[in-house]
Design an enzyme around this catalytic site. Structure first.
Site, mmCIF file in Angstrom:
data_model
loop_
_atom_site.group_PDB
_atom_site.id
_atom_site.type_symbol
_atom_site.label_atom_id
_atom_site.label_comp_id
_atom_site.label_asym_id
_atom_site.label_seq_id
_atom_site.Cartn_x
_atom_site.Cartn_y
_atom_site.Cartn_z
ATOM 1 N N ARG A 71 -50.393 36.217 -113.600
ATOM 2 C CA ARG A 71 -51.555 36.288 -114.508
ATOM 3 C C ARG A 71 -52.743 36.766 -113.694
ATOM 4 O O ARG A 71 -53.168 36.094 -112.750
ATOM 5 C CB ARG A 71 -51.831 34.922 -115.131
ATOM 6 C CG ARG A 71 -53.202 34.847 -115.791
ATOM 7 C CD ARG A 71 -53.399 33.637 -116.672
ATOM 8 N NE ARG A 71 -52.621 33.761 -117.880
ATOM 9 C CZ ARG A 71 -52.798 33.003 -118.972
ATOM 10 N NH1 ARG A 71 -53.736 32.064 -118.989
ATOM 11 N NH2 ARG A 71 -52.052 33.183 -120.038
ATOM 12 N N HIS A 76 -51.053 41.080 -123.002
ATOM 13 C CA HIS A 76 -50.440 39.743 -122.896
ATOM 14 C C HIS A 76 -49.056 39.811 -123.553
ATOM 15 O O HIS A 76 -48.803 39.200 -124.588
ATOM 16 C CB HIS A 76 -51.335 38.706 -123.574
ATOM 17 C CG HIS A 76 -51.024 37.283 -123.234
ATOM 18 N ND1 HIS A 76 -50.036 36.914 -122.338
ATOM 19 C CD2 HIS A 76 -51.576 36.112 -123.673
ATOM 20 C CE1 HIS A 76 -50.000 35.593 -122.253
ATOM 21 N NE2 HIS A 76 -50.920 35.088 -123.055
ATOM 22 N N GLN A 89 -46.865 36.751 -124.727
ATOM 23 C CA GLN A 89 -47.354 36.087 -125.934
ATOM 24 C C GLN A 89 -46.829 36.780 -127.184
ATOM 25 O O GLN A 89 -46.449 36.124 -128.165
ATOM 26 C CB GLN A 89 -48.888 36.087 -125.941
ATOM 27 C CG GLN A 89 -49.491 35.390 -127.147
ATOM 28 C CD GLN A 89 -49.246 33.896 -127.132
ATOM 29 O OE1 GLN A 89 -49.548 33.227 -126.153
ATOM 30 N NE2 GLN A 89 -48.700 33.354 -128.217
ATOM 31 N N ASP A 102 -57.895 35.817 -132.080
ATOM 32 C CA ASP A 102 -57.902 35.317 -130.704
ATOM 33 C C ASP A 102 -59.350 34.953 -130.388
ATOM 34 O O ASP A 102 -60.268 35.345 -131.118
ATOM 35 C CB ASP A 102 -57.365 36.415 -129.758
ATOM 36 C CG ASP A 102 -57.295 35.974 -128.301
ATOM 37 O OD1 ASP A 102 -57.239 34.747 -128.043
ATOM 38 O OD2 ASP A 102 -57.302 36.847 -127.409
ATOM 39 N N CYS A 151 -52.848 32.711 -130.445
ATOM 40 C CA CYS A 151 -52.165 32.470 -129.169
ATOM 41 C C CYS A 151 -52.637 31.190 -128.490
ATOM 42 O O CYS A 151 -51.921 30.639 -127.660
ATOM 43 C CB CYS A 151 -52.328 33.678 -128.247
ATOM 44 S SG CYS A 151 -54.006 33.931 -127.638
ATOM 45 N N ARG A 161 -43.334 30.218 -126.707
ATOM 46 C CA ARG A 161 -43.546 30.798 -125.379
ATOM 47 C C ARG A 161 -42.380 30.415 -124.467
ATOM 48 O O ARG A 161 -41.872 31.220 -123.699
ATOM 49 C CB ARG A 161 -44.872 30.289 -124.772
ATOM 50 C CG ARG A 161 -46.132 30.798 -125.451
ATOM 51 C CD ARG A 161 -46.320 32.292 -125.272
ATOM 52 N NE ARG A 161 -46.412 32.682 -123.873
ATOM 53 C CZ ARG A 161 -47.512 32.600 -123.116
ATOM 54 N NH1 ARG A 161 -48.644 32.143 -123.623
ATOM 55 N NH2 ARG A 161 -47.478 32.991 -121.861
#
Ligand code: CP
Ligand code: NVA
Length: 319
Positions: free
Chosen positions: A104, A131, A134, A227, A267, A295
């Site tokens: 990340r 991402h 996700q 988001d 998310c 996830r």
């Protein structure tokens, strides 16, 4: 030194439509039988490096790697030489010791550098640009609640220039969805990403639409998502963003413009009263807790699949 040509997952389009479907199928199988595959049994180690904070990515990779028989090596900001030592040298060293690298970070170029110097799969655990893990979890959630995502209409409202918007465009188009993204002028997706999503959609039967009008995105949507308005690294812009994004809040009125019973995805982490109203995220159309759990299953499938496609695990012989 292991001899293999590693498959990486740095951006959603690193998987074809067929490959993405294979990963999602495997995720469903792993969800049904949590201990079905053990490619890291031995155990082998997987490095999971964080330049930014995380709850879900950390917990899901940690638990998932353990489920697969492996040892998660979680590295927090400031705990390794990364940043002083080059990304390429870090990749060379990790390649001799671990089976997969998850990272990340901020710049996508860092992930590309890591992958270029790595002999083991490299997975994007979120960058400023994308991402993709996700989106696999989100597609798995859509599949569970609505069946094959191909042909469904998917609306994203809010910061349309962020990692989630970009990954929904690319990953959604890969799945054959009609992806609609709405955000204010100045916060619309990178045109190169929109072009890549259009190219992908042309092959999968999906489509892409970018607009500043939330109603245009929402009309006919089977899935609605948003988001945070302030991504990691943008904290100084919090107040300005709260004003700019206000019309893109997903509240009950926004959900009423979508198809009746449309799914709501986020998310997480979520900020009730900003990008989403409590009545929506805590309401009956919200599947955000399934999405968070997925996830785990989606990433386990991804890790197994990458090992298999990198010649390090025999998926068929293992069952
Ligand atoms: N959705 C997600 O990636 O959450 P974390 O930032 O908690 O990992
Ligand atoms: N866009 C958000 C996603 C968090 C999972 C961020 O980058 O902070």
């Amino acid at each position: 030194k292991p001899s293999m040509t590693p498959r990486h997952f740095l951006v959603d389009t690193d998987l074809t439509q067929q490959e993405q479907a294979e990963v999602l199928e495997l995720a469903l199988a792993l969800k049904a039988d949590r201990w079905a595959h053990r490619p890291y049994a031995g155990p082998q180690t997987v490095a999971v490096i964080f330049d930014k904070t995380s709850t879900r990515t950390r917990a899901s990779f940690s638990a998932g790697i353990a489920d697969l028989g492996g040892n998660p090596l979680m590295i927090n900001p400031g705990e390794s030489q990364l940043g002083k030592e080059s990304v390429a040298d870090t990749a060379r060293v990790f390649s001799r010791m671990v089976s997969t690298i998850v990272w990340r970070t901020y710049a996508q170029s860092g992930l590309e550098e890591m992958a270029a110097a790595s002999d083991v799969p490299v997975v994007n655990g979120l960058s400023d640009a994308y991402h993709p893990c996700q989106i696999l979890a989100d597609l798995l959630t859509v599949r569970e609640h609505r069946g094959d995502p191909a042909g469904l209409t998917f609306a994203y409202l809010g910061d349309a220039a962020n990692n989630m918007a970009h990954s929904y465009l690319l990953g959604g188009a890969t799945a054959g969805m009609h992806v609609r993204v709405a955000g204010p002028q100045g916060y619309l997706p990178d045109p190169a990403v929109v072009r890549a999503a259009e190219e992908r959609a042309a092959r999968t039967g999906g489509s892409v639409r970018v607009t500043t009008d939330p109603a245009e995105a929402l009309t006919g949507a089977d899935v609605v998502c948003t988001d945070t308005w302030v991504s990691m690294g943008q904290e100084a812009e919090t107040e300005a963003r709260a004003r700019i994004f206000r019309p893109y809040c997903v509240d009950a009125a926004a959900m009423a413009r979508a198809e009746p019973g449309a799914l709501f995805l986020h998310c997480l982490p979520a900020f009730r009263g900003s990008e989403v109203a409590a009545e929506v995220i805590d309401g009956p159309q919200s599947v955000v807790w399934d999405e968070a759990e997925n996830r785990l299953h989606a990433q386990k499938a991804l890790l197994v699949w990458l090992m298999a496609r990198s010649g390090r695990y025999d998926l068929d012989a293992a069952r």
